[in-house]
Scaffold this motif. Sequence first.
Motif, short mmCIF file in Angstrom:
data_model
loop_
_atom_site.label_atom_id
_atom_site.label_comp_id
_atom_site.label_asym_id
_atom_site.label_seq_id
_atom_site.Cartn_x
_atom_site.Cartn_y
_atom_site.Cartn_z
N ASP A 35 -1.16 9.38 -6.00
CA ASP A 35 -2.30 8.54 -5.65
C ASP A 35 -1.86 7.48 -4.64
O ASP A 35 -0.76 6.95 -4.70
CB ASP A 35 -2.85 7.88 -6.92
CG ASP A 35 -4.19 7.22 -6.72
OD1 ASP A 35 -4.85 7.51 -5.71
OD2 ASP A 35 -4.58 6.42 -7.59
N PHE A 36 -2.73 7.18 -3.71
CA PHE A 36 -2.48 6.13 -2.73
C PHE A 36 -3.25 4.90 -3.19
O PHE A 36 -4.45 4.95 -3.39
CB PHE A 36 -2.97 6.58 -1.35
CG PHE A 36 -2.44 5.73 -0.22
CD1 PHE A 36 -1.26 6.06 0.40
CD2 PHE A 36 -3.14 4.61 0.21
CE1 PHE A 36 -0.76 5.30 1.44
CE2 PHE A 36 -2.65 3.84 1.25
CZ PHE A 36 -1.46 4.18 1.87
N GLY A 37 -2.54 3.80 -3.38
CA GLY A 37 -3.20 2.60 -3.88
C GLY A 37 -2.58 1.36 -3.28
O GLY A 37 -1.83 1.41 -2.31
N TYR A 49 0.86 -1.19 0.00
CA TYR A 49 0.00 0.00 0.00
C TYR A 49 0.89 1.23 0.00
O TYR A 49 1.96 1.23 0.61
CB TYR A 49 -0.86 0.04 1.26
CG TYR A 49 -1.94 -0.99 1.33
CD1 TYR A 49 -3.26 -0.66 1.01
CD2 TYR A 49 -1.68 -2.29 1.72
CE1 TYR A 49 -4.27 -1.59 1.09
CE2 TYR A 49 -2.68 -3.24 1.79
CZ TYR A 49 -3.98 -2.88 1.48
OH TYR A 49 -4.98 -3.82 1.55
N GLY A 50 0.45 2.27 -0.65
CA GLY A 50 1.19 3.53 -0.61
C GLY A 50 1.08 4.29 -1.91
O GLY A 50 0.21 4.03 -2.74
N THR A 104 5.48 0.55 -6.37
CA THR A 104 6.35 0.08 -7.44
C THR A 104 7.60 -0.59 -6.87
O THR A 104 8.00 -1.67 -7.32
CB THR A 104 6.74 1.24 -8.38
OG1 THR A 104 5.56 1.77 -8.97
CG2 THR A 104 7.69 0.79 -9.47
N LYS A 105 8.20 0.04 -5.88
CA LYS A 105 9.38 -0.56 -5.24
C LYS A 105 9.03 -1.88 -4.58
O LYS A 105 9.81 -2.84 -4.63
CB LYS A 105 9.97 0.40 -4.19
CG LYS A 105 10.73 1.55 -4.79
CD LYS A 105 11.28 2.46 -3.70
CE LYS A 105 11.97 3.66 -4.30
NZ LYS A 105 12.40 4.62 -3.27
N GLY A 106 7.88 -1.93 -3.95
CA GLY A 106 7.46 -3.17 -3.27
C GLY A 106 7.27 -4.34 -4.23
O GLY A 106 7.82 -5.42 -4.01
N VAL A 107 6.49 -4.13 -5.30
CA VAL A 107 6.23 -5.24 -6.22
C VAL A 107 7.48 -5.69 -6.95
O VAL A 107 7.60 -6.85 -7.34
CB VAL A 107 5.08 -4.93 -7.22
CG1 VAL A 107 3.77 -4.72 -6.50
CG2 VAL A 107 5.42 -3.78 -8.14
#
Length: 182
Positions: free
Chosen positions: A172-174, A49-50, A56-59
């Motif tokens: 955007d927070f998604g 989330y963020g 993007t960094k997470g995935v």
Amino acid sequence: MKKHTLIVTLITAASIRVCFCQSPTPSPTVEPLTVCKHANRDIELYGFYGTKEIVTKGVATVPMNFSERRQFLQITQSGRTDGAKTDVKLFEKQEDGSFTVTEWTNAKAQGLFDTIERAIIDNKGYHCVGEKCKALLVEKLGPGTLAPPLKAGASPEEAFTPSVQWNTSKDDFGKSIVILTC
């Protein structure tokens, strides 16, 4: 006489138990199993989330080796208040190691994750959870469209960041959820 009756009863009971418990044919209600290396019990979930940058960094860092998985999916949702935009991708391994990608863009997917989660839990590792999830996606969202395939040897960044880039604006927070099914 009572001893003989007891012995005959025990032998008969044991014979009947063997006949019923060692049936050579499977029950007609049992679905055939799709053989998965991870045996339907090694399902992994990664959620981020963020802002676009954080997600993007997470995935891009999902710790997976594509060659070890047959199927996985990604659900990416924007957090805009004007109606969330959802992108769903189903990745299915091909014989050459590449993956076909079926995509549902702008999907009406409210409650989709909860439905998938319930299907995974209810499956209890008995049947191919990847096939169960695929059937659920088609049932809930329709047939989807074929997106460009994911090449063999691709990285998580190549697989998962395009959905985040398409689906969210800079501030955007998604969220994006990756489920490694089988």
